[in-house]
Write a protein that holds these residues in place. Sequence first.
Motif, PDB file in Angstrom:
ATOM      1  N   CYS A 169      84.272  23.764 -64.985  1.00  0.00           N
ATOM      2  CA  CYS A 169      85.722  23.733 -64.875  1.00  0.00           C
ATOM      3  C   CYS A 169      86.176  22.281 -64.946  1.00  0.00           C
ATOM      4  O   CYS A 169      85.620  21.412 -64.278  1.00  0.00           O
ATOM      5  CB  CYS A 169      86.170  24.357 -63.565  1.00  0.00           C
ATOM      6  SG  CYS A 169      87.958  24.314 -63.370  1.00  0.00           S
ATOM      7  N   HIS A 208      87.672  21.377 -58.744  1.00  0.00           N
ATOM      8  CA  HIS A 208      86.927  22.640 -58.729  1.00  0.00           C
ATOM      9  C   HIS A 208      85.464  22.397 -59.088  1.00  0.00           C
ATOM     10  O   HIS A 208      84.571  23.015 -58.508  1.00  0.00           O
ATOM     11  CB  HIS A 208      87.526  23.644 -59.716  1.00  0.00           C
ATOM     12  CG  HIS A 208      88.913  24.090 -59.363  1.00  0.00           C
ATOM     13  ND1 HIS A 208      89.637  24.953 -60.136  1.00  0.00           N
ATOM     14  CD2 HIS A 208      89.700  23.789 -58.300  1.00  0.00           C
ATOM     15  CE1 HIS A 208      90.828  25.172 -59.574  1.00  0.00           C
ATOM     16  NE2 HIS A 208      90.881  24.464 -58.463  1.00  0.00           N
ATOM     17  N   ASN A 228      89.157  21.277 -64.062  1.00  0.00           N
ATOM     18  CA  ASN A 228      89.899  20.861 -62.883  1.00  0.00           C
ATOM     19  C   ASN A 228      88.786  20.259 -62.034  1.00  0.00           C
ATOM     20  O   ASN A 228      88.004  20.976 -61.399  1.00  0.00           O
ATOM     21  CB  ASN A 228      90.547  22.052 -62.187  1.00  0.00           C
ATOM     22  CG  ASN A 228      91.359  21.614 -60.981  1.00  0.00           C
ATOM     23  OD1 ASN A 228      91.052  20.595 -60.366  1.00  0.00           O
ATOM     24  ND2 ASN A 228      92.376  22.377 -60.647  1.00  0.00           N
ATOM     25  N   LEU A 283      82.041  24.634 -59.289  1.00  0.00           N
ATOM     26  CA  LEU A 283      82.303  25.461 -60.478  1.00  0.00           C
ATOM     27  C   LEU A 283      81.676  24.784 -61.705  1.00  0.00           C
ATOM     28  O   LEU A 283      82.361  24.306 -62.607  1.00  0.00           O
ATOM     29  CB  LEU A 283      83.811  25.696 -60.646  1.00  0.00           C
ATOM     30  CG  LEU A 283      84.269  26.793 -61.611  1.00  0.00           C
ATOM     31  CD1 LEU A 283      83.288  27.945 -61.718  1.00  0.00           C
ATOM     32  CD2 LEU A 283      85.608  27.319 -61.207  1.00  0.00           C
ATOM     33  N   VAL A 315      93.830  29.320 -62.111  1.00  0.00           N
ATOM     34  CA  VAL A 315      93.436  29.090 -63.502  1.00  0.00           C
ATOM     35  C   VAL A 315      92.262  28.095 -63.535  1.00  0.00           C
ATOM     36  O   VAL A 315      92.181  27.199 -62.699  1.00  0.00           O
ATOM     37  CB  VAL A 315      94.634  28.560 -64.318  1.00  0.00           C
ATOM     38  CG1 VAL A 315      95.179  27.267 -63.740  1.00  0.00           C
ATOM     39  CG2 VAL A 315      94.255  28.356 -65.784  1.00  0.00           C
ATOM     40  N   HIS A 316      91.357  28.279 -64.489  1.00  0.00           N
ATOM     41  CA  HIS A 316      90.246  27.339 -64.652  1.00  0.00           C
ATOM     42  C   HIS A 316      90.140  26.889 -66.104  1.00  0.00           C
ATOM     43  O   HIS A 316      89.899  27.704 -66.986  1.00  0.00           O
ATOM     44  CB  HIS A 316      88.933  27.965 -64.187  1.00  0.00           C
ATOM     45  CG  HIS A 316      88.968  28.331 -62.750  1.00  0.00           C
ATOM     46  ND1 HIS A 316      88.994  27.394 -61.752  1.00  0.00           N
ATOM     47  CD2 HIS A 316      89.034  29.535 -62.140  1.00  0.00           C
ATOM     48  CE1 HIS A 316      89.069  28.006 -60.580  1.00  0.00           C
ATOM     49  NE2 HIS A 316      89.103  29.304 -60.787  1.00  0.00           N
ATOM     50  N   PRO A 317      90.319  25.582 -66.367  1.00  0.00           N
ATOM     51  CA  PRO A 317      90.148  25.042 -67.720  1.00  0.00           C
ATOM     52  C   PRO A 317      88.663  24.826 -67.989  1.00  0.00           C
ATOM     53  O   PRO A 317      88.095  23.828 -67.570  1.00  0.00           O
ATOM     54  CB  PRO A 317      90.913  23.710 -67.649  1.00  0.00           C
ATOM     55  CG  PRO A 317      90.901  23.334 -66.193  1.00  0.00           C
ATOM     56  CD  PRO A 317      90.802  24.590 -65.390  1.00  0.00           C
TER      57      PRO A 317
HETATM   58 CU   LIG Z   1      88.729  25.452 -61.925  1.00  0.00          CU
END
Ligand SMILES: [Cu+2]
Lengths: 151, 477
Positions: free
Chosen positions: B443, B448, B445, B453, B389-391
């Motif tokens: 992202c 990440h 996270n 990202l 998952v990527h916020p």
């Molecule tokens: Cu992410």
Amino acid sequence: MRSTYRALAGLIAIGVVLQAATIALAWFGVMNDVDGGAVYDEGTEYNAGQSLHAILGMIVIPVLALLLMIVSFFTKVPGAVKWAGLVLLVVVVQVLLAFASFGAPILGTLHGANALVVMGAAGMASRRVQSSVGAPEQATAQPTAGAGAGA
Amino acid sequence: MLFAVALGFVGWTWWGSLVPDTYSMDDMGVADFGGGEAVAHEAAHGGSAVGVDTLTGPPDGEPDVSETLVARAGKVEIGGDGARAVDGYTLNDTSPGPVIRAKQGDLVEVRLVNESVPDGVTLHWHGVDVPNAEDGVAGVTQDAVQEGEEHVYRFVAEDAGTYWYHSHQVSHEQVKRGLLGTLVIEPARGPSTDDVVAAVHTYSGQRTVQGMVGEQHVEAAAGSTRRVRVVNTNDGAVRTWVSGAPYRVVAVDGREINGPTPVEGKTVSVPAGGRVDLEVEIPDDGVRVSFGGGASLVLGPADADAPTDDEPKQRFDPLTYGSPADIGFDPDAADRSFEYRIGRRIGFLDGRPGFWWTINGSIFPDVPMYMVQEGDVVRMTISNDSGKVHPMHLHGHHAVVLSRDGVSASGSPWWVDSLDVRDGETFEVALVADNPGIWMDHCHNLIHASEGLVAHLSYVGVSTPFRVGGADHNHPE
Ligand SMILES: [Cu+2]
């Protein structure tokens, strides 16, 4: 070169055993931490078992498999290249399965099963060369049934 | 032979992946005009280009809210039974830092002083659509504030809502270790209910709410209502649930939900960086809001003994919640349509071999630079096929969700600045490009993000005098 080949293949097989050990260490570590009130979330850093598993699995074993592939071209043992190629292939599959398992944990079962294939292939590679160790070097130049896989 | 060619290819790929020690965001990435007018990616420093350093908040005027935040490296004291202090960062000796409260329309001035954070610090106003120069991204909108230096942020609090602030210098490390706090902008007319700020953060395996582990009691009279402002400052989603009373989700990411209805027996998943405001009417026995990891708030009379429900399996879904309302623009008349496709593949990131995130198929720095002009209506399709998952967090703007996996949003307008895009999901969002600058779209996270990202939304004609890396030691991720 044959003893190097044999040593590399042996190290890969031992690496698989260590991977089984480190992942067990990782999980018991997580459960022990959770018992102590710790929270595991996206920000949690890897514990010792997880770190070792990642380093062995993503760096050490793939590098050993690559070296085995390179060395295999110089062993002049029939089948050595083929077995090294197979080891490299199943190691790559193993890494890919690991990453695919983050999204689909059910694939983790294949990651566990394929580990035994890696160990088996590395063991076979080692034995392949071992059986011809001691024989004179030129003996390997004789045409043999398994010599089909070439550089 | 084949092997030698393969080795040569790998070497060439490795070489091509190297990122220069220092670079300007003006020269970064692959310009993407989203099918709109292709206008020059203003690489020229000076000339007719507008520098991001000129896109400031009001330079003059007495601030209505004034705060000095002193950043220090050291021990973070965690409250609650059995908590241990951890190494980290504090603002005014606490983490989370102080709650900054402003009213809509207030001029906010925050002086950031770095007393002892070796890597330097900045403050990013997460979710607040500030002018670009106030955005606090090291190497893009300012230089990192080194030890002994200070930096002043000034902006008008335009939109009421729940926000937070955090360092955007070496952020994957500094945020996790506590360089953060919350910002509440109250409606100009004054709040309709009392609120409780609930910033959830995990310090070295200790899940806390407002810096305390375990259960905390918040005095509230039976029959009164409270707005619980949940702020997720972690790298991963926080699951929140309410025991003892139904609740309404009255705001998401600092934007009010239209026509919120009572919810019961559902868990709200708050994305990393996201905020969700829950409104509850306090029953006689009190109500418990749980955040996982044993952290909870009990709101009620002094002797309230709210139930401890397990986390409900069912999820709250904003896609269908509340009632539709006008969003103020027509997403079907978009000037540009972008694609933000997240994947993962084997390759090199700045020379390091690994299994790295990709945006539209490429590993950082070969990521898109989404080019827009002021006034554009922009659509973006964000999809994720990366296994995790990527916020996704866009700076300086709020986007409205149009659809998820082809299903149109049918509830209240769902405005976001931090949106969880799960593995296999595709979101369509739309926004109005109304805030010139160079804006991160990354992202949240933050691990990440540090793994590449990160992309940017960039306005034509805007350039930055700041550089990532180099002598100024700017490392935004
Ligand atoms: Cu992410």
